[in-house]
Design a protein around this motif. Structure first.
Motif, PDB file in Angstrom:
ATOM      1  N   LEU A 164       0.808  -1.282   0.035  1.00  0.00           N
ATOM      2  CA  LEU A 164       0.027  -0.071  -0.075  1.00  0.00           C
ATOM      3  C   LEU A 164       0.755   1.200  -0.034  1.00  0.00           C
ATOM      4  O   LEU A 164       0.638   2.212  -0.868  1.00  0.00           O
ATOM      5  N   ARG A 165       1.709   1.418   0.901  1.00  0.00           N
ATOM      6  CA  ARG A 165       2.896   2.498   1.023  1.00  0.00           C
ATOM      7  C   ARG A 165       3.954   2.099   1.382  1.00  0.00           C
ATOM      8  O   ARG A 165       4.396   1.485   2.412  1.00  0.00           O
ATOM      9  N   THR A 166       4.625   1.979   0.375  1.00  0.00           N
ATOM     10  CA  THR A 166       6.228   1.522   0.433  1.00  0.00           C
ATOM     11  C   THR A 166       7.168   2.379   0.105  1.00  0.00           C
ATOM     12  O   THR A 166       6.801   3.128  -0.935  1.00  0.00           O
ATOM     13  N   ARG A 167       8.378   2.284   0.584  1.00  0.00           N
ATOM     14  CA  ARG A 167       9.399   3.219   0.303  1.00  0.00           C
ATOM     15  C   ARG A 167      10.172   3.126  -0.953  1.00  0.00           C
ATOM     16  O   ARG A 167      10.356   4.074  -1.826  1.00  0.00           O
ATOM     17  N   GLU A 168       9.881   1.782  -1.527  1.00  0.00           N
ATOM     18  CA  GLU A 168      10.018   1.786  -3.141  1.00  0.00           C
ATOM     19  C   GLU A 168       9.128   0.823  -3.552  1.00  0.00           C
ATOM     20  O   GLU A 168       8.689  -0.055  -2.639  1.00  0.00           O
ATOM     21  N   PHE A 169       8.635   1.030  -4.855  1.00  0.00           N
ATOM     22  CA  PHE A 169       7.633   0.218  -5.329  1.00  0.00           C
ATOM     23  C   PHE A 169       7.672   0.201  -6.705  1.00  0.00           C
ATOM     24  O   PHE A 169       8.632   1.099  -7.484  1.00  0.00           O
ATOM     25  N   LEU A 170       7.403  -0.740  -7.228  1.00  0.00           N
ATOM     26  CA  LEU A 170       7.350  -0.912  -8.937  1.00  0.00           C
ATOM     27  C   LEU A 170       6.258  -0.433  -9.482  1.00  0.00           C
ATOM     28  O   LEU A 170       4.870  -0.285  -8.967  1.00  0.00           O
ATOM     29  N   TRP A 171       6.211   0.270 -10.695  1.00  0.00           N
ATOM     30  CA  TRP A 171       4.980   0.934 -11.506  1.00  0.00           C
ATOM     31  C   TRP A 171       5.556   1.032 -12.836  1.00  0.00           C
ATOM     32  O   TRP A 171       6.452   0.558 -13.435  1.00  0.00           O
ATOM     33  N   GLN A 172       4.434   1.326 -13.639  1.00  0.00           N
ATOM     34  CA  GLN A 172       4.722   2.028 -14.965  1.00  0.00           C
ATOM     35  C   GLN A 172       4.434   3.265 -14.947  1.00  0.00           C
ATOM     36  O   GLN A 172       3.431   3.893 -14.209  1.00  0.00           O
ATOM     37  N   GLU A 173       5.178   4.153 -15.763  1.00  0.00           N
ATOM     38  CA  GLU A 173       4.805   5.671 -15.719  1.00  0.00           C
ATOM     39  C   GLU A 173       4.846   6.012 -17.099  1.00  0.00           C
ATOM     40  O   GLU A 173       5.929   5.900 -17.960  1.00  0.00           O
ATOM     41  N   GLY A 174       3.739   6.436 -17.932  1.00  0.00           N
ATOM     42  CA  GLY A 174       3.528   6.896 -19.102  1.00  0.00           C
ATOM     43  C   GLY A 174       3.900   8.342 -19.087  1.00  0.00           C
ATOM     44  O   GLY A 174       3.228   9.291 -18.305  1.00  0.00           O
ATOM     45  N   HIS A 175       4.577   8.746 -20.084  1.00  0.00           N
ATOM     46  CA  HIS A 175       4.822  10.350 -20.140  1.00  0.00           C
ATOM     47  C   HIS A 175       4.594  10.643 -21.636  1.00  0.00           C
ATOM     48  O   HIS A 175       5.468  10.067 -22.673  1.00  0.00           O
ATOM     49  N   THR A 176       3.780  11.393 -22.093  1.00  0.00           N
ATOM     50  CA  THR A 176       3.307  11.707 -23.291  1.00  0.00           C
ATOM     51  C   THR A 176       3.358  13.317 -23.804  1.00  0.00           C
ATOM     52  O   THR A 176       3.055  14.075 -22.741  1.00  0.00           O
ATOM     53  N   ALA A 177       3.407  13.759 -24.870  1.00  0.00           N
ATOM     54  CA  ALA A 177       3.500  15.143 -25.520  1.00  0.00           C
ATOM     55  C   ALA A 177       2.624  15.220 -26.780  1.00  0.00           C
ATOM     56  O   ALA A 177       2.912  14.426 -27.852  1.00  0.00           O
ATOM     57  N   PHE A 178       1.762  16.115 -27.069  1.00  0.00           N
ATOM     58  CA  PHE A 178       1.068  16.121 -27.925  1.00  0.00           C
ATOM     59  C   PHE A 178       0.770  17.531 -28.423  1.00  0.00           C
ATOM     60  O   PHE A 178       1.284  18.719 -27.760  1.00  0.00           O
ATOM     61  N   ALA A 179       0.490  17.857 -29.808  1.00  0.00           N
ATOM     62  CA  ALA A 179       0.460  19.257 -30.161  1.00  0.00           C
ATOM     63  C   ALA A 179      -0.800  19.833 -29.844  1.00  0.00           C
ATOM     64  O   ALA A 179      -0.755  21.137 -29.862  1.00  0.00           O
ATOM     65  N   THR A 180      -2.028  19.396 -29.574  1.00  0.00           N
ATOM     66  CA  THR A 180      -3.112  20.075 -29.057  1.00  0.00           C
ATOM     67  C   THR A 180      -3.743  19.386 -27.644  1.00  0.00           C
ATOM     68  O   THR A 180      -3.397  18.239 -27.240  1.00  0.00           O
ATOM     69  N   LYS A 181      -4.594  20.421 -27.108  1.00  0.00           N
ATOM     70  CA  LYS A 181      -5.089  19.815 -25.787  1.00  0.00           C
ATOM     71  C   LYS A 181      -6.176  18.775 -26.066  1.00  0.00           C
ATOM     72  O   LYS A 181      -6.152  17.796 -25.399  1.00  0.00           O
ATOM     73  N   GLU A 182      -6.753  18.839 -27.342  1.00  0.00           N
ATOM     74  CA  GLU A 182      -7.791  17.558 -27.392  1.00  0.00           C
ATOM     75  C   GLU A 182      -7.353  16.291 -27.583  1.00  0.00           C
ATOM     76  O   GLU A 182      -7.808  15.315 -26.972  1.00  0.00           O
ATOM     77  N   GLU A 183      -5.973  16.135 -28.097  1.00  0.00           N
ATOM     78  CA  GLU A 183      -5.534  14.858 -28.019  1.00  0.00           C
ATOM     79  C   GLU A 183      -5.134  14.590 -26.907  1.00  0.00           C
ATOM     80  O   GLU A 183      -5.114  13.324 -26.400  1.00  0.00           O
ATOM     81  N   ALA A 184      -4.666  15.340 -25.834  1.00  0.00           N
ATOM     82  CA  ALA A 184      -3.851  14.954 -24.799  1.00  0.00           C
ATOM     83  C   ALA A 184      -5.292  14.784 -23.828  1.00  0.00           C
ATOM     84  O   ALA A 184      -5.245  13.433 -22.968  1.00  0.00           O
ATOM     85  N   ASP A 185      -6.398  15.239 -23.950  1.00  0.00           N
ATOM     86  CA  ASP A 185      -7.571  15.005 -23.187  1.00  0.00           C
ATOM     87  C   ASP A 185      -8.039  13.686 -23.699  1.00  0.00           C
ATOM     88  O   ASP A 185      -8.507  12.709 -22.632  1.00  0.00           O
ATOM     89  N   SER A 186      -7.944  13.260 -24.887  1.00  0.00           N
ATOM     90  CA  SER A 186      -8.456  11.971 -25.127  1.00  0.00           C
ATOM     91  C   SER A 186      -7.555  10.658 -24.663  1.00  0.00           C
ATOM     92  O   SER A 186      -8.207   9.818 -24.212  1.00  0.00           O
ATOM     93  N   GLU A 187      -6.409  11.104 -24.655  1.00  0.00           N
ATOM     94  CA  GLU A 187      -5.515  10.019 -23.971  1.00  0.00           C
ATOM     95  C   GLU A 187      -5.730   9.892 -22.645  1.00  0.00           C
ATOM     96  O   GLU A 187      -5.928   8.895 -21.908  1.00  0.00           O
ATOM     97  N   VAL A 188      -5.714  10.860 -21.810  1.00  0.00           N
ATOM     98  CA  VAL A 188      -6.100  10.776 -20.332  1.00  0.00           C
ATOM     99  C   VAL A 188      -7.265   9.741 -19.988  1.00  0.00           C
ATOM    100  O   VAL A 188      -7.132   8.869 -19.191  1.00  0.00           O
TER     101      VAL A 188
END
Length: 553
Positions: free
Chosen positions: A189-213
Motif C-alpha cells: 500500500l505505502r512502500t518506500r520503494e515500489f514498482l510501477w509503470q509511468e507513461g509520459h506523453t506530449a501532443f500538439a493539441t489539448k484535445e489529443e491530450a484530453d483524449s488519451e487521459v
C-alpha cells in the motif's frame, strides 16, 4: 461468462483448515509443517477482528512478500511478482496498440532539474531520497532518487521535439521509484520503494491530450475490474488533491469493505503546458510565418503522465482475502488449478496409485494445451489435508481432487476457493468445464465485490448524516461546492479524535478525517444538481457536482 458444471457434488468431506483464531490450537497441518521444517501455515487472525495482523500474516504466509532489512522495502516473491507480470503483459499490449513505446530513463535526478518546477518539487519534497556521497567522496551535486520521472525525462523531450512532426511523443517505462517521507509503511500500500509503470506523453493539441487521459483511465479500470475483479469508481480529483503542477487529475478509486476506507488505485494526469514551458518542450507553429513574414512564436506541447503501481496487489488482497488467506482471481493467478491425488492410503494397490498418476498426467496435458495454468501437487511427504490448507492459503482459484474411484468413474471433484462450492466434472468434458468454472469464479468475485461496494455508498444530503455514514464504514456521495476551503473544513469536522481503532494506519490520514476521493465521471441520474438550487452539504453554498468523500488510505 459460462456457469456450466454446476452439478451437485457428493458430500465428500475435505479436511478442515485451521480455525483463524487469535490463540489457535495446533492443527495437523501445523504439526506436519513443524516436523518437516516448513514455514507455519494458516492464518491466526480473523479479517473482521484484527485486520492489520490478518493482512500482515496473509501477505507473508501466502508467500506474496518477505520483509527486508530496510524498513518500508519488501521482497516481492514469485507468487506476487507473477501477478504483477500478468498485469504488465495485459496493460503493455494495450498501450502499445495506442502507439505508446517503452523506454528506460536513469533513476538519478540532478538537483537542478528538480528545481526547475517548484510546484512539482513541493509536492514531492518530503519524499525525495538523496545520494550525496560516492565511496569516500562527496558528490559535487546531490542526486535525487526518482520519486517520479517528469524532471528526468522532460529535458530530453525538449531536445527531441522541434517540429509538430515530432509529435505525439508517447513513452512509457516499467521501473521502480523511491518515496521516503512516511513513518508507518504498509506492504504493497505505502512502500518506500515500489514498482510501477509511468507513461509520459506530449501532443500538439489539448484535445489529443484530453483524449488519451481518459483512454488510459479506462485501461486502468479494466486492470482492476477485468483482471483483479475489484470494482472502481472513475472520477476527477479536486484542485486540492490533483497532481502537483498538473492541469487536472483523473483517478480510479477502490473501496476496502473491512475498514470502510477508499484507496487511490491509479491516476491519469493532464499536465497541460506547465512542464513544457518550464523545460522548453516547444515546436514551430505548423501554420508557418505570419502574413508579414515574421515567424510565429513557438507552440508548447500539451503533456500527460499516468501511472499504475504494485499497490494494486494490496488492494486485491484486502478486497478478496478471507480468514483462510488469499483468494486470487483466476485471470492473474500464477496457478489457476491445483490437482491433488486423494483417497490413497496404505490399502491402495500399486495399480490404483499408478492409474491415478496416469489420469492426472493426462489432465495436466489437457490443461497445458488449453492454456490453463495448473500444478500437480505430487508431494508424498505431506497429507492431503496439509495440501488443501497450503493451496487455500495461497488462494488458488480451483482445486481438483482425483482418486481411484474418480478414475474408475471417469470424473474428478472440483472445489472453488472463493465460495467453497464443489462440483463433479466428467473426464470427457473436464478441460472445458474447468475453463468455464474459472470464468465463473472470476465473474462472481467481481459481482460480490461490486454489490458490497455499492451497498456502502451513502447519498448524503444533510450534514448530520455525514459522519454517521463514515462511522458505518461507508463512502459519502454529497452535493459539493468544490471549494478547497470547504474541503479542508469537511476533513476537520469529520475527524475522529481520541477513538481507539484497529484499522491499518498511515501518515497520510493521521486524523482519519474524510477527504475528497473524486468527483465521479458518472453523476447520479436520479438526483441531478440544479444550478443555483442544490446546496453544498457542508458549507451551504451552491453545489456544482456530486462528489465522493471518505476516509482513505
Amino acid at each position: 461468462m459460462s456457469a456450466e458444471g454446476s452439478t451437485a457434488a457428493p458430500k465428500a468431506k475435505a479436511p478442515k483448515a485451521p480455525k483463524p483464531a487469535q490463540a489457535p490450537k495446533a492443527s495437523q497441518a501445523k504439526k506436519e509443517a513443524a516436523s518437516t521444517g516448513a514455514v507455519q501455515i494458516g492464518i491466526e487472525y480473523k479479517k473482521d477482528v484484527d485486520f492489520p495482523k490478518w493482512y500482515q500474516q496473509v501477505v507473508t504466509r501466502s508467500e506474496m512478500l518477505e520483509y527486508y532489512d530496510v524498513s518500508g522495502c519488501y521482497i516481492l516473491r514469485p507468487w506476487a511478482y507473477r501477478i504483477w507480470q500478468e498485469i504488465q503483459h495485459w496493460f503493455d499490449n494495450e498501450i502499445q496498440e495506442l502507439g505508446v513505446e517503452n523506454s528506460y530513463f536513469p533513476m538519478f535526478v540532478p538537483a537542478k532539474n528538480l528545481e526547475k518546477e517548484k510546484d512539482h518539487v513541493e509536492g514531492f519534497a518530503a519524499e525525495v531520497a538523496w545520494v550525496t556521497r560516492a565511496g569516500s567522496s562527496e558528490l559535487e551535486e546531490p542526486l535525487a532518487v526518482r520519486p517520479t520521472s517528469e524532471t528526468v525525462m522532460y529535458p530530453y523531450y525538449a531536445k527531441w521535439v522541434r517540429s509538430h512532426r515530432d509529435l505525439p511523443l508517447r513513452l512509457n517505462q516499467w521501473c521502480n521509484v523511491v518515496r521516503w517521507e512516511f513513518k508507518n509503511p504498509q506492504p504493497f500500500l505505502r512502500t518506500r520503494e515500489f514498482l510501477w509503470q509511468e507513461g509520459h506523453t506530449a501532443f500538439a493539441t489539448k484535445e489529443e491530450a484530453d483524449s488519451e487521459v481518459y483512454q488510459i483511465l479506462d485501461l486502468y479500470r479494466q486492470v482492476y475490474e477485468d483482471l483483479l475483479a475489484v470494482p472502481v469508481i472513475k472520477g476527477i480529483k479536486s484542485e486540492k488533491e490533483k497532481f502537483a503542477g498538473g492541469l487536472y487529475t483523473t483517478t480510479i478509486e477502490g473501496y476496502i469493505p473491512t475498514t470502510g476506507r477508499g484507496i487511490q488505485a491509479a491516476t491519469s494526469h493532464c499536465l497541460g503546458q506547465n512542464f513544457a514551458k518550464m523545460f522548453g518542450i516547444s515546436f514551430e507553429d505548423p501554420q508557418g510565418p505570419l502574413p508579414s513574414g515574421e515567424a510565429r512564436p513557438p507552440l508548447h506541447a500539451w503533456q500527460n503522465s499516468w501511472g499504475l503501481t504494485t499497490r494494486s496487489l494490496g488492494v486485491m488482497i484486502m478486497v478478496h482475502g478471507d480468514d483462510k488467506g488469499l483468494v486470487l482471481p483466476p485471470r492473474v493467478a500464477s496457478v489457476q488449478v491445483v490437482v491433488i491425488p486423494c483417497g490413497i492410503n496404505t490399502k491402495t494397490s500399486d495399480e490404483d496409485k499408478a492409474a491415478v498418476d496416469e489420469r492426472i498426467n493426462e489432465i495436466m496435458k489437457g490443461f497445458k494445451k488449453a492454456g490453463i495454468r495448473a500444478k500437480f501437487d505430487d508431494r508424498t511427504t505431506y497429507s492431503v489435508g496439509y495440501k488443501f490448507n497450503h493451496w487455500e492459503l495461497r488462494g488458488v482459484p480451483v482445486r481438483l481432487e482425483v482418486g481411484p474411484k474418480d478414475v474408475k468413474n471417469n470424473q474428478a471433484l472440483a472445489a472453488r476457493r472463493d465460495n467453497g462450492e464443489k462440483i463433479t466434472v466428467k473426464q470427457e468434458t473436464l478441460v472445458q468445464e474447468i475453463r468455464d468454472l474459472l470464468d465463473t469464479v472470476q465473474s462472481d468475485m467481481f459481482k460480490r465485490a461490486q454489490v458490497t461496494r455499492d451497498a456502502n455508498i451513502a447519498h448524503v444530503e444533510d450534514w448530520k448524516d455525514f459522519v454517521p455514514a463514515l462511522d458505518d464504514k461507508k463512502f459519502c456521495l454529497i452535493p459539493w461546492c468544490e471549494d478547497s476551503a470547504c474541503e479542508e473544513e469537511i476533513k476537520e469536522k469529520s475527524a475522529r479524535t481520541g477513538i481507539a481503532t484497529t484499522e491499518v494506519q498511515d501518515e497520510k490520514a493521521p486524523s482519519m478525517g474524510a477527504k475528497s476521493l473524486c468527483i465521479p465521471l458518472e453523476q447520479p441520474q436520479d438526483k441531478p444538481i440544479v444550478a443555483g438550487e442544490t446546496k453544498c452539504v457542508s458549507c451551504g453554498k451552491n453545489a456544482k457536482r456530486w462528489a465522493l468523500f471518505g476516509r482513505s488510505y
